[in-house]
Design a protein around this motif. Structure first.
Motif, PDB file in Angstrom:
ATOM      1  N   GLY B 110      25.669  34.992  46.526  1.00 47.93           N
ATOM      2  CA  GLY B 110      26.940  35.622  46.828  1.00 47.93           C
ATOM      3  C   GLY B 110      28.072  35.015  45.935  1.00 47.93           C
ATOM      4  N   LEU B 111      27.701  34.151  45.386  1.00 54.42           N
ATOM      5  CA  LEU B 111      28.839  33.366  44.215  1.00 54.42           C
ATOM      6  C   LEU B 111      28.171  33.940  42.815  1.00 54.42           C
ATOM      7  CD1 LEU B 111      29.212  29.651  45.540  1.00 54.42           C
ATOM      8  CD2 LEU B 111      30.932  31.611  45.500  1.00 54.42           C
ATOM      9  N   LEU B 112      27.021  33.988  42.776  1.00 49.31           N
ATOM     10  CA  LEU B 112      26.699  34.269  41.189  1.00 49.31           C
ATOM     11  C   LEU B 112      26.842  35.691  40.976  1.00 49.31           C
ATOM     12  CD1 LEU B 112      24.743  33.135  38.954  1.00 49.31           C
ATOM     13  CD2 LEU B 112      22.848  34.088  40.025  1.00 49.31           C
ATOM     14  N   ILE B 113      26.447  36.588  41.990  1.00 49.74           N
ATOM     15  CA  ILE B 113      26.857  37.895  41.600  1.00 49.74           C
ATOM     16  C   ILE B 113      28.293  38.357  41.171  1.00 49.74           C
ATOM     17  CG2 ILE B 113      26.822  40.367  42.501  1.00 49.74           C
ATOM     18  CD1 ILE B 113      24.635  39.546  44.316  1.00 49.74           C
ATOM     19  N   PRO B 114      29.401  37.674  42.132  1.00 50.50           N
ATOM     20  CA  PRO B 114      30.650  38.058  41.609  1.00 50.50           C
ATOM     21  C   PRO B 114      30.683  37.385  40.063  1.00 50.50           C
ATOM     22  CG  PRO B 114      30.631  37.345  43.897  1.00 50.50           C
ATOM     23  CD  PRO B 114      29.275  37.303  43.316  1.00 50.50           C
ATOM     24  N   ALA B 115      30.270  36.434  40.031  1.00 50.19           N
ATOM     25  CA  ALA B 115      30.472  35.585  38.520  1.00 50.19           C
ATOM     26  C   ALA B 115      30.081  36.646  37.488  1.00 50.19           C
ATOM     27  CB  ALA B 115      29.966  34.258  38.659  1.00 50.19           C
ATOM     28  N   LEU B 127      42.056  45.372  34.423  1.00 49.30           N
ATOM     29  CA  LEU B 127      43.166  44.368  34.680  1.00 49.30           C
ATOM     30  C   LEU B 127      42.789  43.499  36.073  1.00 49.30           C
ATOM     31  CD1 LEU B 127      46.244  46.257  33.298  1.00 49.30           C
ATOM     32  CD2 LEU B 127      45.191  44.392  32.286  1.00 49.30           C
ATOM     33  N   ALA B 128      42.423  44.153  36.849  1.00 48.25           N
ATOM     34  CA  ALA B 128      42.207  43.839  38.397  1.00 48.25           C
ATOM     35  C   ALA B 128      40.931  43.036  38.365  1.00 48.25           C
ATOM     36  CB  ALA B 128      42.162  44.905  39.266  1.00 48.25           C
ATOM     37  N   ALA B 129      40.148  42.762  37.315  1.00 47.63           N
ATOM     38  CA  ALA B 129      38.909  42.218  37.639  1.00 47.63           C
ATOM     39  C   ALA B 129      39.108  40.756  38.234  1.00 47.63           C
ATOM     40  CB  ALA B 129      38.341  41.684  36.160  1.00 47.63           C
ATOM     41  N   PRO B 130      39.863  39.866  37.875  1.00 48.89           N
ATOM     42  CA  PRO B 130      40.011  38.516  38.713  1.00 48.89           C
ATOM     43  C   PRO B 130      40.108  38.552  39.905  1.00 48.89           C
ATOM     44  CG  PRO B 130      41.261  38.442  36.570  1.00 48.89           C
ATOM     45  CD  PRO B 130      41.010  39.869  36.713  1.00 48.89           C
ATOM     46  N   LEU B 131      41.259  39.737  40.233  1.00 48.04           N
ATOM     47  CA  LEU B 131      41.598  39.995  41.789  1.00 48.04           C
ATOM     48  C   LEU B 131      40.272  40.290  42.570  1.00 48.04           C
ATOM     49  CD1 LEU B 131      44.132  39.855  43.083  1.00 48.04           C
ATOM     50  CD2 LEU B 131      44.216  42.152  43.090  1.00 48.04           C
ATOM     51  N   ILE B 132      39.706  41.296  42.041  1.00 51.39           N
ATOM     52  CA  ILE B 132      38.559  41.940  42.716  1.00 51.39           C
ATOM     53  C   ILE B 132      37.404  40.600  42.879  1.00 51.39           C
ATOM     54  CG2 ILE B 132      36.605  43.918  42.794  1.00 51.39           C
ATOM     55  CD1 ILE B 132      38.632  45.420  41.250  1.00 51.39           C
ATOM     56  N   PHE B 133      37.259  39.849  41.863  1.00 48.87           N
ATOM     57  CA  PHE B 133      36.306  38.798  41.807  1.00 48.87           C
ATOM     58  C   PHE B 133      36.478  37.858  43.123  1.00 48.87           C
ATOM     59  CE2 PHE B 133      35.650  34.144  40.966  1.00 48.87           C
ATOM     60  CZ  PHE B 133      34.367  34.268  40.739  1.00 48.87           C
ATOM     61  N   GLY B 134      37.803  37.576  43.320  1.00 48.84           N
ATOM     62  CA  GLY B 134      38.329  36.771  44.630  1.00 48.84           C
ATOM     63  C   GLY B 134      37.718  37.340  45.937  1.00 48.84           C
ATOM     64  N   GLY B 135      38.017  38.587  45.927  1.00 53.80           N
ATOM     65  CA  GLY B 135      37.593  39.561  47.054  1.00 53.80           C
ATOM     66  C   GLY B 135      36.100  39.325  47.216  1.00 53.80           C
ATOM     67  N   LEU B 136      35.377  39.749  45.941  1.00 56.15           N
ATOM     68  CA  LEU B 136      33.960  39.677  46.226  1.00 56.15           C
ATOM     69  C   LEU B 136      33.490  38.415  46.771  1.00 56.15           C
ATOM     70  CD1 LEU B 136      32.602  41.464  42.929  1.00 56.15           C
ATOM     71  CD2 LEU B 136      32.151  42.122  45.347  1.00 56.15           C
ATOM     72  N   VAL B 137      34.017  37.308  46.341  1.00 58.86           N
ATOM     73  CA  VAL B 137      33.537  35.929  46.589  1.00 58.86           C
ATOM     74  C   VAL B 137      33.758  35.730  48.159  1.00 58.86           C
ATOM     75  CG1 VAL B 137      33.920  33.540  46.415  1.00 58.86           C
ATOM     76  CG2 VAL B 137      33.782  34.800  44.441  1.00 58.86           C
ATOM     77  N   LEU B 138      34.747  36.408  48.673  1.00 60.56           N
ATOM     78  CA  LEU B 138      35.292  36.237  49.821  1.00 60.56           C
ATOM     79  C   LEU B 138      34.329  36.966  50.707  1.00 60.56           C
ATOM     80  CD1 LEU B 138      37.666  34.914  51.514  1.00 60.56           C
ATOM     81  CD2 LEU B 138      38.569  37.031  51.693  1.00 60.56           C
ATOM     82  N   MET B 139      33.980  38.199  50.397  1.00 61.71           N
ATOM     83  CA  MET B 139      33.152  39.102  51.104  1.00 61.71           C
ATOM     84  C   MET B 139      31.683  38.517  50.898  1.00 61.71           C
ATOM     85  SD  MET B 139      34.966  42.601  50.334  1.00 61.71           S
ATOM     86  CE  MET B 139      34.519  43.668  51.543  1.00 61.71           C
ATOM     87  N   LEU B 140      31.123  38.270  49.783  1.00 60.39           N
ATOM     88  CA  LEU B 140      29.807  38.178  49.671  1.00 60.39           C
ATOM     89  C   LEU B 140      29.445  36.759  49.960  1.00 60.39           C
ATOM     90  CD1 LEU B 140      29.181  39.817  46.203  1.00 60.39           C
ATOM     91  CD2 LEU B 140      28.102  40.463  48.351  1.00 60.39           C
TER      92      LEU B 140
END
Lengths: 111, 229
Positions: B110-115, B127-140
């Protein structure tokens, strides 16, 4: 202007009230509950087992009734009894039913 | 309607129960079989007692057929039963959530996939990539990890609901947020809307029933699955 009223009772949902009322008179098992409802309604309310048992087990899941097993004539029978929460719910549902049926009667009344 | 293979009344009850409880998890199936079999025996007895004629195999067979008829259509009963009892597939799904979902490698994934997705996203330039990354880490990773730590075994209804929520957030994150990472939603709004609709239809709607059942469960456990029935 009448106060806004959201009906929570209908004909389809009346089985749970009937079960709770039946169990108010004492613990009972599925077959007898169905028979007593049928007898008291003079054969009008004849619920099939496919409806009765899910309703019983659903009420149990909600904590309105509880089940226990008892040996009877060599058979292990599942009895149901009303809980304190079930008593409260029954009182509410009876009030709701009175309100609902009164409303239907008013509409059906011939002027 | 399924037809019984022969007309023996005993087989008729078995057939009725087999159709009505088809696909249910063992705990529900066993309970319904026990209670309805007793109900059936009692109803047959009552019919025989009403009939003043002598008890013969024929009168017994007639009584049994009448009771089977009174039980109603087994397919209709099956529809009612499925609304309230776990099916085998549903318990399997929840059991798999516990068995697989809570394992450390899965949570680390769940950490590797967002990375990986962040890398692709930054390479493509949304542009929104880092923000969505944070969301993904939270959800995954974060939400599922907490959920699996909080979920008590055997699974109570609250724990099961939590696990299902974690499962949903993972599915939503993977299926919706991941494409957003690599495809700008502003450039391809149709694609994103399509993916959201697809995820809702394929992943969310079929599981709403499981969620609903989890809410209505009692806290008695099925010994084979450890899930509240």
């Amino acid at each position: 202007m009448y106060p806004r009223y959201k009906p929570v009772m209908n004909f389809k949902g009346s089985l749970t009230t009937l079960i709770l009322q039946n169990l108010k008179e004492g613990p009972n098992h599925g077959y007898r509950i169905a028979q007593e409802i049928k007898q008291k309604s003079k054969g009008v309310l004849d619920y099939k087992e496919g409806t009765l048992y899910p309703a019983l087990h659903g009420l149990e899941n909600k904590g309105l009734i509880e089940s226990y097993t008892q040996e009877e004539n060599g058979r292990t029978r599942c009895y149901y009894r009303l809980t304190k929460k079930g008593r409260g719910t029954l009182a509410e549902q009876k009030q709701e039913w009175a309100r609902f049926s009164e409303a239907i009667s008013l509409v059906l009344q011939e002027t | 309607m399924n037809q019984p293979n022969n007309n023996k009344p005993e087989t008729l009850l078995h057939w009725w129960l087999a159709v009505a409880t088809n696909g249910l998890a063992p705990a529900g199936k066993e309970r319904l079989t026990r209670e309805i079999s007793l109900h059936y025996a009692e109803a047959v007895e009552a019919h025989l007692a009403q009939d003043e004629s002598e008890r013969t195999p024929e009168t017994k067979a007639i009584a049994e057929c009448t009771v089977i008829k009174e039980l109603g259509e087994p397919e209709v009963a099956a529809r009612h039963f499925r609304k309230i009892y776990w099916t085998g597939k549903e318990t399997e799904h929840v059991a798999n959530l516990v068995k697989v979902g809570g394992k450390t490698p899965i949570l680390l994934l769940g950490l590797l996939i967002p990375a990986i997705l962040l890398g692709i996203g930054l390479f493509l330039g949304p542009l929104a990539a880092p923000l969505i990354f944070g969301g993904l880490v939270l959800m995954l990773a974060v939400c599922p990890a907490f959920t699996f730590m909080l979920a008590k075994r055997p699974l109570t209804k609250a724990s099961t609901s939590l696990l299902l929520l974690a499962d949903w957030t993972r599915d939503i994150a993977l299926a919706v947020a991941a494409p957003i990472m690599v495809v700008s939603p502003f450039r391809n709004p149709g694609l994103i809307v399509g993916i959201v609709v697809l995820v809702v239809l394929v992943k969310i709607i079929p599981r709403i029933r499981i969620w609903n059942k989890a809410r209505k469960m009692s806290d008695e456990f099925d010994e084979t699955t450890g899930i509240a029935t």
